[in-house]
Design a protein around this motif. Sequence first.
Motif, PDB file in Angstrom:
ATOM      1  N   THR A  59       0.818  -1.224   0.000  1.00  0.00           N
ATOM      2  CA  THR A  59       0.000   0.000   0.000  1.00  0.00           C
ATOM      3  C   THR A  59       0.843   1.261   0.000  1.00  0.00           C
ATOM      4  OG1 THR A  59      -0.072   0.143   2.425  1.00  0.00           O
ATOM      5  CG2 THR A  59      -1.768  -1.195   1.343  1.00  0.00           C
ATOM      6  N   ASN A  60       2.150   1.135   0.277  1.00  0.00           N
ATOM      7  CA  ASN A  60       3.039   2.291   0.440  1.00  0.00           C
ATOM      8  C   ASN A  60       2.550   3.229   1.536  1.00  0.00           C
ATOM      9  OD1 ASN A  60       4.900   1.495  -1.486  1.00  0.00           O
ATOM     10  ND2 ASN A  60       3.812   2.511  -3.146  1.00  0.00           N
ATOM     11  N   ALA A  61       1.909   2.654   2.529  1.00  0.00           N
ATOM     12  CA  ALA A  61       1.416   3.427   3.676  1.00  0.00           C
ATOM     13  C   ALA A  61       1.803   2.700   4.962  1.00  0.00           C
ATOM     14  CB  ALA A  61      -0.098   3.600   3.601  1.00  0.00           C
ATOM     15  N   ILE A  62       2.146   3.484   5.975  1.00  0.00           N
ATOM     16  CA  ILE A  62       2.476   2.960   7.293  1.00  0.00           C
ATOM     17  C   ILE A  62       1.492   3.559   8.295  1.00  0.00           C
ATOM     18  CG2 ILE A  62       4.228   2.747   9.099  1.00  0.00           C
ATOM     19  CD1 ILE A  62       5.051   1.358   6.548  1.00  0.00           C
ATOM     20  N   GLY A  63       0.914   2.720   9.129  1.00  0.00           N
ATOM     21  CA  GLY A  63      -0.067   3.187  10.109  1.00  0.00           C
ATOM     22  C   GLY A  63       0.573   3.533  11.443  1.00  0.00           C
ATOM     23  N   PHE A  64      -0.005   4.509  12.107  1.00  0.00           N
ATOM     24  CA  PHE A  64       0.407   4.872  13.478  1.00  0.00           C
ATOM     25  C   PHE A  64      -0.861   4.812  14.321  1.00  0.00           C
ATOM     26  CE2 PHE A  64       3.795   7.263  15.920  1.00  0.00           C
ATOM     27  CZ  PHE A  64       3.170   7.150  17.135  1.00  0.00           C
ATOM     28  N   MET A  65      -0.974   3.761  15.131  1.00  0.00           N
ATOM     29  CA  MET A  65      -2.165   3.586  15.954  1.00  0.00           C
ATOM     30  C   MET A  65      -1.989   4.304  17.283  1.00  0.00           C
ATOM     31  SD  MET A  65      -3.940   0.115  17.401  1.00  0.00           S
ATOM     32  CE  MET A  65      -5.234   0.232  18.647  1.00  0.00           C
ATOM     33  N   MET A  66      -2.946   5.144  17.620  1.00  0.00           N
ATOM     34  CA  MET A  66      -2.941   5.818  18.901  1.00  0.00           C
ATOM     35  C   MET A  66      -4.333   5.764  19.499  1.00  0.00           C
ATOM     36  SD  MET A  66      -2.794   9.813  17.666  1.00  0.00           S
ATOM     37  CE  MET A  66      -3.343  10.434  19.251  1.00  0.00           C
ATOM     38  N   GLY A 120      -6.039  -4.802   5.163  1.00  0.00           N
ATOM     39  CA  GLY A 120      -4.790  -4.612   4.434  1.00  0.00           C
ATOM     40  C   GLY A 120      -4.500  -3.155   4.142  1.00  0.00           C
ATOM     41  N   MET A 121      -4.759  -2.292   5.112  1.00  0.00           N
ATOM     42  CA  MET A 121      -4.646  -0.858   4.883  1.00  0.00           C
ATOM     43  C   MET A 121      -3.210  -0.358   4.837  1.00  0.00           C
ATOM     44  SD  MET A 121      -7.722   0.640   7.266  1.00  0.00           S
ATOM     45  CE  MET A 121      -7.288   2.325   6.793  1.00  0.00           C
ATOM     46  N   VAL A 122      -2.300  -1.036   5.521  1.00  0.00           N
ATOM     47  CA  VAL A 122      -0.933  -0.522   5.644  1.00  0.00           C
ATOM     48  C   VAL A 122       0.079  -1.651   5.484  1.00  0.00           C
ATOM     49  CG1 VAL A 122      -1.583   1.431   7.111  1.00  0.00           C
ATOM     50  CG2 VAL A 122      -1.045  -0.781   8.167  1.00  0.00           C
ATOM     51  N   ASP A 123       1.325  -1.257   5.189  1.00  0.00           N
ATOM     52  CA  ASP A 123       2.409  -2.221   5.047  1.00  0.00           C
ATOM     53  C   ASP A 123       3.147  -2.461   6.355  1.00  0.00           C
ATOM     54  OD1 ASP A 123       1.840  -2.313   2.344  1.00  0.00           O
ATOM     55  OD2 ASP A 123       3.299  -0.748   1.853  1.00  0.00           O
ATOM     56  N   GLY A 124       2.958  -1.584   7.315  1.00  0.00           N
ATOM     57  CA  GLY A 124       3.608  -1.696   8.611  1.00  0.00           C
ATOM     58  C   GLY A 124       2.889  -0.823   9.608  1.00  0.00           C
ATOM     59  N   LEU A 125       3.245  -0.977  10.890  1.00  0.00           N
ATOM     60  CA  LEU A 125       2.523  -0.260  11.935  1.00  0.00           C
ATOM     61  C   LEU A 125       3.461   0.225  13.029  1.00  0.00           C
ATOM     62  CD1 LEU A 125      -0.748  -2.287  12.531  1.00  0.00           C
ATOM     63  CD2 LEU A 125      -0.651   0.186  12.344  1.00  0.00           C
ATOM     64  N   ILE A 126       3.087   1.360  13.601  1.00  0.00           N
ATOM     65  CA  ILE A 126       3.662   1.830  14.850  1.00  0.00           C
ATOM     66  C   ILE A 126       2.526   1.832  15.863  1.00  0.00           C
ATOM     67  CG2 ILE A 126       4.809   3.721  16.061  1.00  0.00           C
ATOM     68  CD1 ILE A 126       5.816   4.688  13.311  1.00  0.00           C
ATOM     69  N   ILE A 127       2.703   1.143  16.976  1.00  0.00           N
ATOM     70  CA  ILE A 127       1.679   1.153  18.011  1.00  0.00           C
ATOM     71  C   ILE A 127       2.224   1.903  19.222  1.00  0.00           C
ATOM     72  CG2 ILE A 127       0.595  -0.986  17.214  1.00  0.00           C
ATOM     73  CD1 ILE A 127       1.978  -2.437  19.543  1.00  0.00           C
ATOM     74  N   SER A 128       1.319   2.539  19.942  1.00  0.00           N
ATOM     75  CA  SER A 128       1.711   3.304  21.123  1.00  0.00           C
ATOM     76  C   SER A 128       0.836   2.882  22.295  1.00  0.00           C
ATOM     77  CB  SER A 128       1.561   4.809  20.853  1.00  0.00           C
ATOM     78  OG  SER A 128       0.203   5.126  20.543  1.00  0.00           O
ATOM     79  N   ALA A 129       1.070   3.518  23.435  1.00  0.00           N
ATOM     80  CA  ALA A 129       0.296   3.215  24.646  1.00  0.00           C
ATOM     81  C   ALA A 129       0.320   1.720  24.944  1.00  0.00           C
ATOM     82  CB  ALA A 129      -1.138   3.721  24.522  1.00  0.00           C
ATOM     83  N   THR A 130       1.502   1.137  24.961  1.00  0.00           N
ATOM     84  CA  THR A 130       1.622  -0.303  25.192  1.00  0.00           C
ATOM     85  C   THR A 130       1.214  -0.659  26.620  1.00  0.00           C
ATOM     86  OG1 THR A 130       3.967   0.082  25.641  1.00  0.00           O
ATOM     87  CG2 THR A 130       3.388  -0.763  23.472  1.00  0.00           C
ATOM     88  N   HIS A 131       0.525  -1.773  26.747  1.00  0.00           N
ATOM     89  CA  HIS A 131       0.026  -2.240  28.037  1.00  0.00           C
ATOM     90  C   HIS A 131       0.977  -3.291  28.631  1.00  0.00           C
ATOM     91  CE1 HIS A 131      -4.071  -0.380  27.633  1.00  0.00           C
ATOM     92  NE2 HIS A 131      -3.650  -0.349  26.377  1.00  0.00           N
ATOM     93  N   ILE A 148       6.553  -1.676  15.039  1.00  0.00           N
ATOM     94  CA  ILE A 148       7.404  -1.251  16.130  1.00  0.00           C
ATOM     95  C   ILE A 148       6.518  -0.664  17.208  1.00  0.00           C
ATOM     96  CG2 ILE A 148       7.823   1.046  15.137  1.00  0.00           C
ATOM     97  CD1 ILE A 148      10.660   0.903  16.385  1.00  0.00           C
ATOM     98  N   ALA A 149       6.887  -0.862  18.463  1.00  0.00           N
ATOM     99  CA  ALA A 149       6.103  -0.350  19.585  1.00  0.00           C
ATOM    100  C   ALA A 149       6.789   0.870  20.176  1.00  0.00           C
ATOM    101  CB  ALA A 149       5.926  -1.427  20.651  1.00  0.00           C
ATOM    102  N   LEU A 150       6.015   1.922  20.368  1.00  0.00           N
ATOM    103  CA  LEU A 150       6.489   3.069  21.137  1.00  0.00           C
ATOM    104  C   LEU A 150       6.149   2.766  22.585  1.00  0.00           C
ATOM    105  CD1 LEU A 150       7.644   5.842  21.557  1.00  0.00           C
ATOM    106  CD2 LEU A 150       5.470   6.844  20.816  1.00  0.00           C
ATOM    107  N   GLY A 151       7.061   2.089  23.256  1.00  0.00           N
ATOM    108  CA  GLY A 151       6.820   1.644  24.623  1.00  0.00           C
ATOM    109  C   GLY A 151       7.072   0.158  24.767  1.00  0.00           C
TER     110      GLY A 151
END
Length: 345
Positions: A59-66, A120-131, A148-151
């Motif tokens: 998709t040439n897009a990377i997601g950032f979940m917050m 299939g929206m993104v090729d990779g993800l950054i997740i945050s607020a890890t539990h 990759i996890a921010l946390g």
Amino acid sequence: MKGIRRLAQELEISIGTVSRALNGKPDVNEKTRQRVLEAAAAMGYVANQAGRSLRQGSTNAIGFMMESGSDTAGNSDNFFLGVFDGVQAVFSRHHLDLVVLPCSTEEDPTQYLQRMVARGMVDGLIISATHRRDERIELLSSARLPFIALGRSGTSGPHPWIDLDFEGVANRAVDRLVAKGHRRIAVGVPSNDINLGFIFLDGYKAALERHGIPFDPALVIRAKSTDQGGYQIAHELLALPDRPTAVVLIYELMAVGLYRRFNEAGLRPGRDIAVIGFRESPQSRFLSPTLTCFRMSLRDLGIALGESLLASMPAYAEVYPQGLVRRIWPLELVAGESDDFTVDV
């Protein structure tokens, strides 16, 4: 395909090179890429992204979940905006787009992420607020989607992460306060199960033990990570029969509400109680007295996140040969006036 063939003929280069240039592949030099993009614009060529993604599985897009909700809505916190700037600076090198995926706190984060992965929206993800235990890590690992996890998290797995140095903040804050004679040091931590609160609390306990100070659970106040949460923390501290002489906060906006409640009670930070905040923010710069807190570059953190994620993706691993990144991000203490209050020993 006809459009790509025409572009290749016009530029006298291969169809494969044109395709890779249009898709932002790192093995095309920048001069060639610009030639292709300029020619495509001049010819009015527009790629069928949906069809291209289906053919390439990309998709040439990377997601950032917050996570968004009551703790973040209405707060003028610039943390994520600063991080996004750095992340996009990296992705723009490769013509990748950053897609922000906001999950309401009223929705289960794992179920939300399941939908995003299934589409299939993104090729990779950054997740945050890890539990402490984060089912999203298990989901993404099973789906084999680079992330990759921010946390940090207690959930194991061979995934990259970058986390702020919460232990270092706790240790430096306690050391600084103990040097000023304080022994009843309170902390304000998030009321949710985000892992950073546990990491910070563990660091706080370890710092107290190093100085021979008994841990008192009554001095741990849990509240929302907002200015209202800071107001609540100050209110609860004022109600304690043996009020602490110092308090350390683990979220930047808490300091605003904390100052307000102390001022209402006739107490001034730095004169009647010592206060150390977390991250320096636009709001904290206007507090009086000036807040002792910690400084970091959000943009640099975002750049590190973007590069570390791409290092885990085969298409970009040669450009970013760091391998599996697991990194504690340092913060610099900025001395203010809010902890000038000392206790005679």
